[in-house]
Design a protein around this motif. Structure first.
Motif, PDB file in Angstrom:
ATOM      1  N   ARG A 217      37.163  34.049  55.944  1.00 41.17           N
ATOM      2  CA  ARG A 217      38.527  33.880  55.578  1.00 41.17           C
ATOM      3  C   ARG A 217      38.503  34.373  53.953  1.00 41.17           C
ATOM      4  N   LYS A 218      37.688  33.833  53.363  1.00 39.14           N
ATOM      5  CA  LYS A 218      37.506  34.018  51.683  1.00 39.14           C
ATOM      6  C   LYS A 218      37.216  35.322  51.484  1.00 39.14           C
ATOM      7  N   THR A 219      36.166  36.069  52.394  1.00 39.79           N
ATOM      8  CA  THR A 219      35.969  37.408  52.106  1.00 39.79           C
ATOM      9  C   THR A 219      37.325  38.420  52.461  1.00 39.79           C
ATOM     10  N   VAL A 220      37.864  38.301  53.371  1.00 41.70           N
ATOM     11  CA  VAL A 220      39.050  39.091  53.637  1.00 41.70           C
ATOM     12  C   VAL A 220      39.898  38.714  52.442  1.00 41.70           C
ATOM     13  N   GLU A 221      40.372  37.487  51.946  1.00 40.38           N
ATOM     14  CA  GLU A 221      41.006  37.415  50.764  1.00 40.38           C
ATOM     15  C   GLU A 221      40.547  37.762  49.557  1.00 40.38           C
ATOM     16  N   HIS A 222      39.300  37.823  49.309  1.00 44.00           N
ATOM     17  CA  HIS A 222      38.494  38.334  48.024  1.00 44.00           C
ATOM     18  C   HIS A 222      38.962  40.056  48.058  1.00 44.00           C
ATOM     19  N   ASN A 223      38.767  40.813  49.171  1.00 43.49           N
ATOM     20  CA  ASN A 223      38.983  42.166  49.320  1.00 43.49           C
ATOM     21  C   ASN A 223      40.421  42.477  49.013  1.00 43.49           C
ATOM     22  N   THR A 224      41.375  41.727  49.576  1.00 41.97           N
ATOM     23  CA  THR A 224      42.758  41.708  49.191  1.00 41.97           C
ATOM     24  C   THR A 224      43.040  41.670  48.008  1.00 41.97           C
ATOM     25  N   ARG A 225      42.675  40.556  47.258  1.00 43.87           N
ATOM     26  CA  ARG A 225      42.817  40.311  45.764  1.00 43.87           C
ATOM     27  C   ARG A 225      42.347  41.524  45.040  1.00 43.87           C
ATOM     28  N   LEU A 226      41.097  42.175  45.247  1.00 40.48           N
ATOM     29  CA  LEU A 226      40.692  43.155  44.382  1.00 40.48           C
ATOM     30  C   LEU A 226      41.601  44.464  44.612  1.00 40.48           C
ATOM     31  N   VAL A 227      41.963  44.719  45.789  1.00 48.14           N
ATOM     32  CA  VAL A 227      42.708  45.879  46.102  1.00 48.14           C
ATOM     33  C   VAL A 227      44.120  45.594  45.596  1.00 48.14           C
ATOM     34  N   THR A 228      44.651  44.623  45.528  1.00 48.52           N
ATOM     35  CA  THR A 228      45.865  44.272  45.256  1.00 48.52           C
ATOM     36  C   THR A 228      45.971  44.119  43.512  1.00 48.52           C
ATOM     37  N   HIS A 229      45.108  43.449  42.935  1.00 52.84           N
ATOM     38  CA  HIS A 229      45.271  43.369  41.505  1.00 52.84           C
ATOM     39  C   HIS A 229      44.487  44.329  40.596  1.00 52.84           C
ATOM     40  N   GLY A 230      43.564  45.131  41.396  1.00 58.40           N
ATOM     41  CA  GLY A 230      42.490  45.876  40.684  1.00 58.40           C
ATOM     42  C   GLY A 230      41.542  45.164  39.916  1.00 58.40           C
ATOM     43  N   CYS A 231      40.480  45.953  39.034  1.00 59.50           N
ATOM     44  CA  CYS A 231      39.432  45.170  38.605  1.00 59.50           C
ATOM     45  C   CYS A 231      39.315  45.244  37.175  1.00 59.50           C
ATOM     46  N   TYR A 232      40.425  46.096  36.371  1.00 61.97           N
ATOM     47  CA  TYR A 232      40.119  46.296  35.072  1.00 61.97           C
ATOM     48  C   TYR A 232      41.601  46.325  34.410  1.00 61.97           C
ATOM     49  N   GLU A 233      41.524  45.707  33.112  1.00 55.94           N
ATOM     50  CA  GLU A 233      42.605  45.874  32.219  1.00 55.94           C
ATOM     51  C   GLU A 233      42.181  46.333  30.900  1.00 55.94           C
ATOM     52  N   PRO A 234      42.794  47.477  30.385  1.00 57.35           N
ATOM     53  CA  PRO A 234      42.085  47.885  29.015  1.00 57.35           C
ATOM     54  C   PRO A 234      42.643  47.041  27.846  1.00 57.35           C
ATOM     55  N   LEU A 235      42.061  45.863  27.692  1.00 59.68           N
ATOM     56  CA  LEU A 235      42.459  44.977  26.779  1.00 59.68           C
ATOM     57  C   LEU A 235      41.237  44.770  25.832  1.00 59.68           C
ATOM     58  N   PRO A 236      41.342  44.238  24.545  1.00 58.99           N
ATOM     59  CA  PRO A 236      40.256  44.280  23.658  1.00 58.99           C
ATOM     60  C   PRO A 236      39.132  43.376  24.009  1.00 58.99           C
ATOM     61  N   VAL A 237      37.763  43.980  23.995  1.00 57.58           N
ATOM     62  CA  VAL A 237      36.362  43.335  24.161  1.00 57.58           C
ATOM     63  C   VAL A 237      35.720  42.619  22.978  1.00 57.58           C
ATOM     64  N   PRO A 238      35.363  41.604  23.163  1.00 60.44           N
ATOM     65  CA  PRO A 238      34.755  41.150  21.746  1.00 60.44           C
ATOM     66  C   PRO A 238      33.594  41.830  21.397  1.00 60.44           C
TER      67      PRO A 238
END
Length: 320
Positions: A217-238
């Motif tokens: 159940r967590k694996t399926v939800e993890h996949n949905t999370r990544l596809v829904t929200h994506g993995c990268y935001e172009p925010l400043p990095v330290p």
């Protein structure tokens, strides 16, 4: 609170002399709650550290115990922290509506709760996704960054495989899903020489087949999370010392994708680990631990026999 004794062993051999550290303390586990979700972290403290605590954020199929085989090399150097964030491992289920900001903030919540103001951050695969967002949102908590088998965009192979794998898991065909996941994470065994390829493939297959219904159940939800929200935001990095590495034969997050990620991180170094693919930290445990240890203690990571040439993709000098 639960404790488990971890035997201390010698750190990896190196050319440069290092101070002698004391044996790590017994492992401590802390149950915490963030945003209403229970989660658990694991701490192996070092009373005479050579560097800041090392936070290890692993991939979606790893948990807080997945790094125990690295402890014999890393625990003598510093305090080690691993965690099952909400939605992963034994922690509470987390709906896919909760995004990477939430998980990055959960990391900061953990560090605040356990009294650790600053860490050397390691993120492997999905751990890089969470780790990068944590670093972007809480830059003052990060002293160094190391990312492995990582990218700043969802790999095309993953995006194509997610619907198929999720449907296979939902209908209960675990064997078929396990076969698909092994093919996704590992390189073609006939295409190149990868250390321990067959053994790691068997280990991964068993791990996937033995998943509980909660894991699935967590694996399926993890996949949905990544596809829904994506993995990268172009925010400043330290602007801290940063290293990105990947297996030279990684077919999921390829070396070129690793270079692309490194190019977005100020002064980041990039290298490949020879005879390894996406599961570089499993196939070459001692070498990956040595690379992490060297970088965290400001020793040279250039001209290592198990690595390719050291690169600076963003064109800046590293070690800012």
């Amino acid at each position: 609170m639960r404790t488990a004794v971890i035997a201390a062993q010698a750190p990896p051999r190196a050319e440069e002399p290092r101070p002698v550290s004391s044996a790590p303390e017994p492992a401590e586990e802390r149950d915490l709650v963030f945003g209403g979700f229970r989660y658990t972290c694991r701490i192996v403290r070092q009373s005479s550290p050579q560097t800041a605590p090392l936070l290890l954020l692993g991939g979606s199929s790893q948990n807080r115990y997945s790094w125990q085989s690295h402890e014999k090399w890393l625990a003598p150097l510093c305090t080690l922290i691993t965690v099952d964030l909400p939605g992963y491992g034994s922690s509470d289920f987390l709906p896919a509506s909760y995004d990477m900001d939430f998980l990055g903030d959960a990391v900061q919540h953990m560090l605040t709760e356990i009294g650790v103001p600053e860490v050397n951050l390691f993120g492997g695969c999905f751990g890089e996704v969470v780790g990068l967002r944590f670093a972007q949102r809480h830059p003052g908590s990060v002293r160094r960054i190391i990312f492995a088998a990582a990218a700043n965009r969802l790999p095309e192979l993953y995006s194509e495989a997610v619907p198929r794998l999720s449907q296979t898991l939902e209908r209960g065909d675990i064997e078929a899903a396990a076969d698909g996941l092994v093919r996704l994470f590992m390189s073609n065994p006939g295409a190149a020489k990868v250390r321990r390829h067959a053994a790691v493939a068997r280990l991964l297959q068993r791990q996937f087949v033995n998943q509980t219904q909660d894991d699935i159940r967590k694996t399926v939800e993890h996949n949905t999370r990544l596809v829904t929200h994506g993995c990268y935001e172009p925010l400043p990095v330290p602007r801290v010392p940063t290293l990105v590495f990947t297996g030279e034969y990684d077919t999921l997050c390829t070396p070129e994708m690793g270079r692309e990620l490194a190019a977005t991180l100020p002064g980041a170094l990039f290298t490949t680990v020879r005879e390894a693919d996406h599961l570089v930290t499993v196939e070459r445990r001692e070498e990956s631990a040595d690379l992490i240890a060297r970088f965290c203690t400001d020793r040279s990571v250039d001209d290592l026999p198990y690595c390719g040439p050291l690169e600076t993709p963003c064109g800046e000098m590293a070690g800012l």
